[in-house]
Design an enzyme around this catalytic site. Structure first.
Site, PDB file in Angstrom:
ATOM      1  N   SER A 188     -46.621  26.239  45.521  1.00  0.00           N
ATOM      2  CA  SER A 188     -46.049  25.201  44.673  1.00  0.00           C
ATOM      3  C   SER A 188     -46.269  23.845  45.316  1.00  0.00           C
ATOM      4  O   SER A 188     -46.552  23.747  46.509  1.00  0.00           O
ATOM      5  CB  SER A 188     -44.555  25.446  44.458  1.00  0.00           C
ATOM      6  N   LYS A 189     -46.135  22.815  44.496  1.00  0.00           N
ATOM      7  CA  LYS A 189     -46.348  21.464  45.012  1.00  0.00           C
ATOM      8  C   LYS A 189     -45.345  21.154  46.126  1.00  0.00           C
ATOM      9  O   LYS A 189     -45.628  20.388  47.024  1.00  0.00           O
ATOM     10  CB  LYS A 189     -46.233  20.450  43.874  1.00  0.00           C
ATOM     11  N   ARG A 190     -44.172  21.770  46.028  1.00  0.00           N
ATOM     12  CA  ARG A 190     -43.147  21.499  47.046  1.00  0.00           C
ATOM     13  C   ARG A 190     -43.469  22.120  48.394  1.00  0.00           C
ATOM     14  O   ARG A 190     -42.953  21.701  49.418  1.00  0.00           O
ATOM     15  CB  ARG A 190     -41.791  22.000  46.553  1.00  0.00           C
TER      16      ARG A 190
END
Ligand code: GLU
Length: 497
Positions: free
Chosen positions: A264-266
């Site tokens: 994920s981008k996180r």
């Protein structure tokens, strides 16, 4: 003649993710290999999610990676415009075509009505509400209301959306190049909105219309779009375009470094690893290494060879060799790739990049210094941003950083010997690594001192630690005068520890 035309169709909703860069790369490789065309299309019709600057970021990322599109926004081409927001009239025209053919219908249900309906179904313990052949009769649309009422509502400018009329009982076969045969039943597809109340198309409509009009031959995209493909096939059918439908290849998901779940981008911030395309540049990766690494996230050549230049990738790439299973994002592997590319690069080639790294830390060094530093350190670093912290002592005084080691290695009673070594080095006519070494070795022999006693002290005084490349190469790079000065200062400091 059949020509390959592929497209990368990102939505400019933020910075380009490495999954997106990989999709772009696979499209590029396939296009180049087949002598085809690589199109960039900006799918910017979702105004709520639009992020200014995102399109520039995407183009900059592709340019940095060396996979520049042949056609696209700001590039041009015969199939433009390549920004969907500039193609509204086209989508309107094709929506009308579906309405006229009875393949689509007007739906006047308000958001509040839809929400109410969903809540009612939930309260009754039913399945989640779906707008489809089994429910559309009870909703407010041109199929349930009839011609006159529909006309009346349209005349009164009642807001509406246009939905695809999905007939039950159809089997949808997709022959995916990666996944093989995938079948869906049309009952699994709801009457998707094609045109929103704001007059803009949804992703599905614009995507299919554009792939058709831009004569896209292969749709190569992330696996998350596989379920939508069923709807897309129905759309091609509704338009009567099924015969020229593109082929599909859905790329495997990118997984977190530990293999557990989708990247994920996180994860970037959480794990301190680059997940956006230009983060790789920021983190000191070379474009060619990044591309090589990305190519292997979901594909392999079937041999042991791991290092592939972009032209070699073009040659070896094969849609049939794309894996089905998710690809684990192994950051250590990315660093390994980068190191291989650094080692293989000429010192002169790396020099401007090394110089930039030093400049970023306020240190101005000459091209000759940068070339030298590149040569000395390229096998010891993994990324460009390690050059400065690992090599700063080559151009500036850093003092003794490893005091513990200094305490261990410095014997105060040997100070006179080290003073003499310094004086001899000061008088050396040729400041060259092999000469410095010869002088030092001669001195050690006379004094009966070992390498282990002398070299660490020299290193500590000049570079602050006992690590680093060849000690005499370090001294040569630091320069005669500066070495002599640092030796004097270093002995003083070590004496005082
Ligand atoms: N706009 C979609 C995206 O952002 C494109 C998907 C596709 O390639 O069809 O990924």
């Amino acid at each position: 003649m059949f020509t390959v035309r592929v497209r990368f169709a990102p939505s400019p909703t933020g910075a380009l993710h490495i999954g997106g860069l990989r999709t772009a790369l696979y499209n590029y490789l396939y296009a180049r290999q087949q002598g085809g065309t690589f199109v960039l299309r900006s799918e910017d019709t979702d105004q709520k999610r639009y992020v200014p600057g995102a399109e520039e970021y995407i183009l900059e990322s592709l340019n940095w990676a060396g996979i520049t599109p042949d056609e696209g926004p700001g590039i041009g081409g015969d199939y433009g415009p390549y920004r969907q927001s500039e193609r509204r009239d086209t989508y309107r025209k094709y929506t009308q075509q579906l309405l006229d053919a009875g393949q689509a219908y007007y739906a006047f249900d308000t958001e509040a009505e839809l929400e109410q309906r969903r809540a009612d179904e939930k309260a009754a313990g039913n399945h989640t509400f779906r707008y489809d052949a089994s429910t559309r009769e009870g909703m407010r649309n041109s199929l349930s209301l009839g011609k006159e009422e529909t006309q009346r509502l349209r005349d009164r400018n009642t807001p509406y959306v246009v939905r695809l009329r999905v007939d039950p009982g159809q089997t949808i076969h997709i022959r995916d190049i990666v996944r093989g045969d995938v079948a869906f039943q049309s009952e699994e597809v709801d009457d998707k909105v094609l045109m929103k109340a704001d007059g803009l198309p949804t992703y599905h409509l614009a995507n299919v219309v554009d792939d058709h009009l831009m004569e896209i031959s292969h749709v190569i995209r992330g696996e998350e779009w596989l379920p939508s493909t069923a709807l897309h096939v129905l759309l091609y059918r509704a338009f009567g375009w099924e015969k020229t439908m593109p082929e599909f290849a859905h790329l495997p998901l990118l997984l977190k470094p530990n293999g557990k779940g989708k990247l994920s981008k996180r994860d970037g911030e959480k794990l301190g690893i680059p997940v956006f395309a230009l983060d790789f540049r920021e983190a000191g990766f070379l474009p060619a290494a990044t591309i090589n690494f990305l190519a292997f996230l979901g594909w392999n050549p079937g041999t042991e060879q791991e290092i592939f230049s972009l032209p070699q990738l073009v040659e070896a790439f094969d849609l049939d060799r794309i894996n089905k299973s998710g690809a684990q994002y192994d950051f250590e592997k990315a660093r390994w790739y980068n190191q291989q590319y650094l080692i293989a690069s000429a010192d002169e080639e790396l020099a401007p990049l090394v110089r930039q790294q030093f400049a970023d830390h306020g240190q101005s060094i000459t091209p000759a210094q940068a070339t030298r530093i590149a040569g000395l350190l390229k096998e010891r670093v993994h990324t460009l941003d390690e050059f400065y912290p690992q090599g700063r002592y080559l151009t500036e005084r850093v003092g003794i950083t490893d005091e513990k080691m200094a305490r261990k290695k410095w014997k105060p009673e040997q100070r006179p010997a080290f003073e003499e070594l310094r004086d001899r080095l000061a008088e050396l006519p040729d400041w060259e690594a092999s000469k410095i070494k010869a002088a030092t070795v001669a001195f050690m022999k006379e004094r009966g001192l070992s390498f282990g006693a002398v070299l660490p002290v020299l290193r500590l005084a000049v570079s602050g630690t006992t690590n680093g490349p060849d000690a005499f190469a370090i001294l040569e790079t630091v320069g005669q005068e500066e070495t002599v000065a640092r030796l004097g200062l270093g002995y003083d400091v070590m004496d005082s520890l």
